[in-house]
Design a protein around this motif. Structure first.
Motif, PDB file in Angstrom:
ATOM      1  N   ARG A 285       3.091  21.093  33.970  1.00 29.87           N
ATOM      2  CA  ARG A 285       4.132  20.070  33.949  1.00 29.87           C
ATOM      3  C   ARG A 285       3.932  19.195  32.707  1.00 29.87           C
ATOM      4  NH1 ARG A 285       8.418  18.931  37.865  1.00 29.87           N
ATOM      5  NH2 ARG A 285       9.368  17.021  37.068  1.00 29.87           N
ATOM      6  N   PRO A 286       4.796  19.319  31.689  1.00 27.09           N
ATOM      7  CA  PRO A 286       4.654  18.490  30.487  1.00 27.09           C
ATOM      8  C   PRO A 286       4.765  17.012  30.833  1.00 27.09           C
ATOM      9  CG  PRO A 286       6.237  20.269  30.125  1.00 27.09           C
ATOM     10  CD  PRO A 286       5.927  20.254  31.589  1.00 27.09           C
ATOM     11  N   LEU A 287       3.965  16.199  30.153  1.00 29.52           N
ATOM     12  CA  LEU A 287       3.958  14.769  30.455  1.00 29.52           C
ATOM     13  C   LEU A 287       5.316  14.132  30.195  1.00 29.52           C
ATOM     14  CD1 LEU A 287       2.119  12.469  31.415  1.00 29.52           C
ATOM     15  CD2 LEU A 287       1.569  12.002  29.017  1.00 29.52           C
ATOM     16  N   ASP A 288       6.040  14.642  29.198  1.00 30.72           N
ATOM     17  CA  ASP A 288       7.338  14.027  28.896  1.00 30.72           C
ATOM     18  C   ASP A 288       8.393  14.317  29.958  1.00 30.72           C
ATOM     19  OD1 ASP A 288       8.013  16.668  28.360  1.00 30.72           O
ATOM     20  OD2 ASP A 288       8.172  16.399  26.198  1.00 30.72           O
ATOM     21  N   SER A 289       8.066  15.180  30.921  1.00 32.85           N
ATOM     22  CA  SER A 289       8.989  15.429  32.044  1.00 32.85           C
ATOM     23  C   SER A 289       8.683  14.538  33.238  1.00 32.85           C
ATOM     24  CB  SER A 289       8.917  16.896  32.476  1.00 32.85           C
ATOM     25  OG  SER A 289       7.688  17.175  33.148  1.00 32.85           O
ATOM     26  N   ILE A 290       7.632  13.713  33.118  1.00 31.58           N
ATOM     27  CA  ILE A 290       7.244  12.793  34.184  1.00 31.58           C
ATOM     28  C   ILE A 290       7.726  11.396  33.800  1.00 31.58           C
ATOM     29  CG2 ILE A 290       5.314  11.820  35.481  1.00 31.58           C
ATOM     30  CD1 ILE A 290       3.755  14.383  34.840  1.00 31.58           C
ATOM     31  N   PRO A 291       8.491  10.726  34.636  1.00 30.25           N
ATOM     32  CA  PRO A 291       9.071   9.428  34.280  1.00 30.25           C
ATOM     33  C   PRO A 291       8.002   8.409  33.883  1.00 30.25           C
ATOM     34  CG  PRO A 291      10.040  10.248  36.319  1.00 30.25           C
ATOM     35  CD  PRO A 291       8.901  11.163  35.991  1.00 30.25           C
ATOM     36  N   GLU A 292       8.354   7.554  32.942  1.00 24.97           N
ATOM     37  CA  GLU A 292       7.438   6.523  32.460  1.00 24.97           C
ATOM     38  C   GLU A 292       6.973   5.618  33.600  1.00 24.97           C
ATOM     39  OE1 GLU A 292       5.068   4.250  30.052  1.00 24.97           O
ATOM     40  OE2 GLU A 292       6.103   6.098  29.468  1.00 24.97           O
ATOM     41  N   ASP A 293       7.862   5.366  34.577  1.00 26.97           N
ATOM     42  CA  ASP A 293       7.516   4.459  35.684  1.00 26.97           C
ATOM     43  C   ASP A 293       6.992   5.216  36.906  1.00 26.97           C
ATOM     44  OD1 ASP A 293       9.839   5.715  36.422  1.00 26.97           O
ATOM     45  OD2 ASP A 293      10.913   3.894  36.999  1.00 26.97           O
ATOM     46  N   PHE A 294       6.523   6.434  36.722  1.00 31.70           N
ATOM     47  CA  PHE A 294       6.023   7.270  37.818  1.00 31.70           C
ATOM     48  C   PHE A 294       4.933   6.527  38.584  1.00 31.70           C
ATOM     49  CE2 PHE A 294       3.591  10.812  39.650  1.00 31.70           C
ATOM     50  CZ  PHE A 294       4.602  11.614  40.153  1.00 31.70           C
ATOM     51  N   SER A 295       5.130   6.361  39.890  1.00 36.58           N
ATOM     52  CA  SER A 295       4.178   5.623  40.717  1.00 36.58           C
ATOM     53  C   SER A 295       4.337   6.078  42.162  1.00 36.58           C
ATOM     54  CB  SER A 295       4.443   4.115  40.589  1.00 36.58           C
ATOM     55  OG  SER A 295       3.607   3.375  41.457  1.00 36.58           O
ATOM     56  N   PHE A 296       3.252   6.541  42.765  1.00 34.19           N
ATOM     57  CA  PHE A 296       3.303   7.102  44.117  1.00 34.19           C
ATOM     58  C   PHE A 296       4.450   8.123  44.205  1.00 34.19           C
ATOM     59  CE2 PHE A 296       1.450   2.830  44.814  1.00 34.19           C
ATOM     60  CZ  PHE A 296       0.215   3.227  45.307  1.00 34.19           C
ATOM     61  N   GLY A 297       4.627   8.882  43.140  1.00 36.63           N
ATOM     62  CA  GLY A 297       5.761   9.798  43.052  1.00 36.63           C
ATOM     63  C   GLY A 297       5.381  11.232  43.355  1.00 36.63           C
ATOM     64  N   GLN A 298       6.410  12.044  43.501  1.00 34.00           N
ATOM     65  CA  GLN A 298       6.214  13.475  43.685  1.00 34.00           C
ATOM     66  C   GLN A 298       7.394  14.222  43.095  1.00 34.00           C
ATOM     67  OE1 GLN A 298       6.609  14.737  47.974  1.00 34.00           O
ATOM     68  NE2 GLN A 298       6.506  12.532  48.335  1.00 34.00           N
ATOM     69  N   PHE A 299       7.216  15.546  43.004  1.00 31.27           N
ATOM     70  CA  PHE A 299       8.240  16.384  42.407  1.00 31.27           C
ATOM     71  C   PHE A 299       9.053  17.072  43.500  1.00 31.27           C
ATOM     72  CE2 PHE A 299       4.684  16.953  39.130  1.00 31.27           C
ATOM     73  CZ  PHE A 299       5.053  15.797  38.447  1.00 31.27           C
ATOM     74  N   ALA A 300      10.091  17.769  43.089  1.00 27.65           N
ATOM     75  CA  ALA A 300      10.941  18.488  44.036  1.00 27.65           C
ATOM     76  C   ALA A 300      10.164  19.614  44.723  1.00 27.65           C
ATOM     77  CB  ALA A 300      12.150  19.059  43.308  1.00 27.65           C
ATOM     78  N   GLU A 301      10.573  19.927  45.941  1.00 27.92           N
ATOM     79  CA  GLU A 301       9.968  21.046  46.663  1.00 27.92           C
ATOM     80  C   GLU A 301      10.211  22.353  45.906  1.00 27.92           C
ATOM     81  OE1 GLU A 301      11.528  21.192  50.590  1.00 27.92           O
ATOM     82  OE2 GLU A 301      10.766  19.218  51.170  1.00 27.92           O
ATOM     83  N   ASP A 302       9.266  23.269  46.049  1.00 29.37           N
ATOM     84  CA  ASP A 302       9.437  24.603  45.463  1.00 29.37           C
ATOM     85  C   ASP A 302       8.840  25.607  46.454  1.00 29.37           C
ATOM     86  OD1 ASP A 302       9.564  26.948  44.038  1.00 29.37           O
ATOM     87  OD2 ASP A 302       8.808  26.092  42.162  1.00 29.37           O
TER      88      ASP A 302
END
Length: 543
Positions: A285-302
């Motif tokens: 997962r490239p860092l630029d695909s993770i939001p700047e304000d990412f906090s207690f976050g997660q990605f879509a199910e796969d």
């Protein structure tokens, strides 16, 4: 609200479990002028969603010692700080469905005994007695480590943070580091860290905190923070998957289960079951695909990606077939090119330390890693041989984003892959090649990788494939290698030294300086070679 100081002896960047551990252990060594900065809230990056497994057996004696210390620390942290940690030692069972895997587990058990760990090699039937949900129809055997444990990642981090504050450290949340300040460290062009530039999250005004020492514990953002300082921190995010079932009435004393051949681990979680995986091919997962304000976050199910592991889990634990899914989790973890974490003082910048790239074993590593890094900071050198994880082992090319992306596809799965002797990486190859590479290849060379170099490890006889066939027994290259040894001893051999470092030492005092650095006497007649180690400033050998 506490005001942020204008200067500190140590500034720690990152409020995950490793950052809080470094702060805690620095105060234990009497350093109280310690400031920890967290961009959002403690644990909000990757610590909060960790599975919380606390295993003790690692690949080497010193790494095992650090994991043992972590377990001992977590067992006492609640009594010391008053903050619950959820730590308990139910033990762990690792199972083997074939002879090769069982051989690996038994070798690990033998090593564990040498390291002073309690361990038992057990039969499939004994494994099921300890873990009644287990399908043992296709198992060869298992290994039980009774002192392995599990903990609540958020709670144990809060306990470390509370202990650090009790020792005098200051912790500030919602403060983002946006730059690293440096200054000259002498006439050689070397640089030394001098502070950090910060801003409050959501704000625009920046200020400088002067610091003698800065520690990069930024986890997922460790590579980015390293770039601010001109320091190579080769780590890359990958998606990590697990599910949590509905409450299925699991007993609270159930051991952790690992079935590495099926890529899965499982642990009891308040009557539910958490099942995660380390699949052979991960999703970087490239860092630029993770939001700047990412906090207690997660990605879509796969589910397509996770389904093979889940099917493996249902085979090993049939009760999962009827269990409802309470949570499907997909979140980031940071991985390094060699599956070992990054620790120590950066070679590019004096007094800039790194503790990052924990490869999904951050909870079980944080106590020991925080302790030895703190001792390293205070004393100016590591307290034991930490070359396995020393940041100096990396090369500049390993910070390349494409190199990291390709390699991390492989390294996540290596946590549970067979750890064959002489195994070679399969991804991000061909970075460096000797000018003789094409001729060596034509001569039947089987290449391995060393510091990015494609090095001829052995030469296949005519008609045989130049390819490793891995085994714990004598491998397929043995006779080929033996013939090379005989040629070198009895006839003649040509060595390609392209992949070896070379230093030219010149000047009037060259011999004097080398005799101080070298363990062996180098004052020999011209034309003679000397085989020797180079020593550090304390007269020790580090690699």
């Amino acid at each position: 609200m506490k005001s942020i100081p204008k200067q500190a002896q140590v500034v720690i960047i990152g409020g995950g479990v490793i950052g809080c551990s470094v702060a805690y252990h620095l105060t234990k060594l009497g350093w109280t002028d310690v400031v920890l900065l967290e961009r959002k809230e403690l644990t909000c990056g990757t610590t909060w969603h960790a599975a919380g497994l606390v295993g003790q057996l690692r690949a080497t004696k010193n790494m095992t010692k650090l994991a043992q210390y972590t377990s001992e620390l977590y067992a006492t942290l609640e009594d010391e700080t008053g903050q619950a940690t959820g730590f308990k030692q139910n033990g762990s069972i690792s199972v083997a469905p074939d002879a090769g895997r069982f051989e690996e587990l038994k070798r690990g058990a033998s090593m564990a005994k040498c390291f002073g760990l309690e361990v038992e090699v057990i039969s499939p039937r004994e494994a099921r007695e300890m873990y009644p949900l287990l399908n043992i129809d296709d198992l060869e055997g298992a290994v039980f480590l009774p002192k392995d444990g599990q903990t609540n990642p958020i709670d144990v981090t809060q306990a470390l943070a509370k202990g650090a504050k009790m020792g005098g450290a200051k912790i500030f949340e919602n403060v983002r580091v946006c730059g690293i300040e440096t200054k000259s460290a002498g006439t050689s062009g070397a640089r030394r860290v001098s502070g950090v530039e910060i801003e409050h999250t959501g704000g625009s005004e920046t200020k400088i905190i002067s610091a003698e020492i800065v520690v990069n514990c930024a986890g997922l953002w460790g590579h980015q923070v390293g770039k601010m300082a001109g320091v190579n921190v080769p780590l890359h995010a990958a998606e990590h998957f697990y599910i949590v079932t509905e409450d299925i009435g699991l007993p609270s004393n159930l051991p952790v289960l690992r079935d590495p051949s099926s890529w899965i681990y499982a642990k009891e979680d308040a009557g539910k079951m958490l099942v995660g995986c380390f699949e052979p091919k991960s999703k970087p997962r490239p860092l630029d695909s993770i939001p700047e304000d990412f906090s207690f976050g997660q990605f879509a199910e796969d589910w397509d990606h996770f389904e093979p592991a889940m099917l493996n889990a249902m085979h090993r634990i049939p009760k999962l077939e009827d269990a409802g899914i309470h949570t499907f989790f997909n979140g980031p973890e940071s991985f390094t090119p060699d599956d070992r974490y990054i620790l120590g003082e950066a070679p590019e910048l004096s007094n800039f330390y790194v503790a990052a790239g924990l490869n999904s074993i951050g909870i079980q590593s944080a106590g020991g890693a925080g302790k030895v890094l703190s001792e390293w900071i205070v004393n100016g050198h590591p307290p034991l041989d930490l070359w396995d994880v020393d940041i100096r082992r990396f090369h500049s090319f390993q910070g390349n984003s494409q190199y990291l992306k390709e390699r991390i596809e492989e390294t996540l799965g290596l946590l549970y892959a067979m750890h064959w002797p002489f195994r070679q990486s399969e991804t991000s190859r061909g970075v460096r090649k000797s000018v003789l590479h094409d001729r060596l290849e034509k001569a039947g060379a089987c290449f391995g990788e060393m510091s990015g170099w494609e090095r001829a490890n052995w030469f296949a006889p005519e008609g045989k494939a130049a390819r490793y066939e891995y085994s714990y027994a004598r491998q397929n290259w043995f006779e080929a290698s033996a013939s090379e040894h005989r040629a070198a001893r009895e006839k003649v051999a040509l060595f390609d030294m392209s992949s070896f470092a070379k230093f030219m030492v010149q000047g009037r005092d060259a011999e004097k300086v080398l005799n101080r650095i070298c363990a062996n006497e180098v004052a020999v007649v011209p034309g003679k070679a000397v085989y020797t180690s180079w020593l550090n400033e304390r007269g020790g050998i580090e690699s």
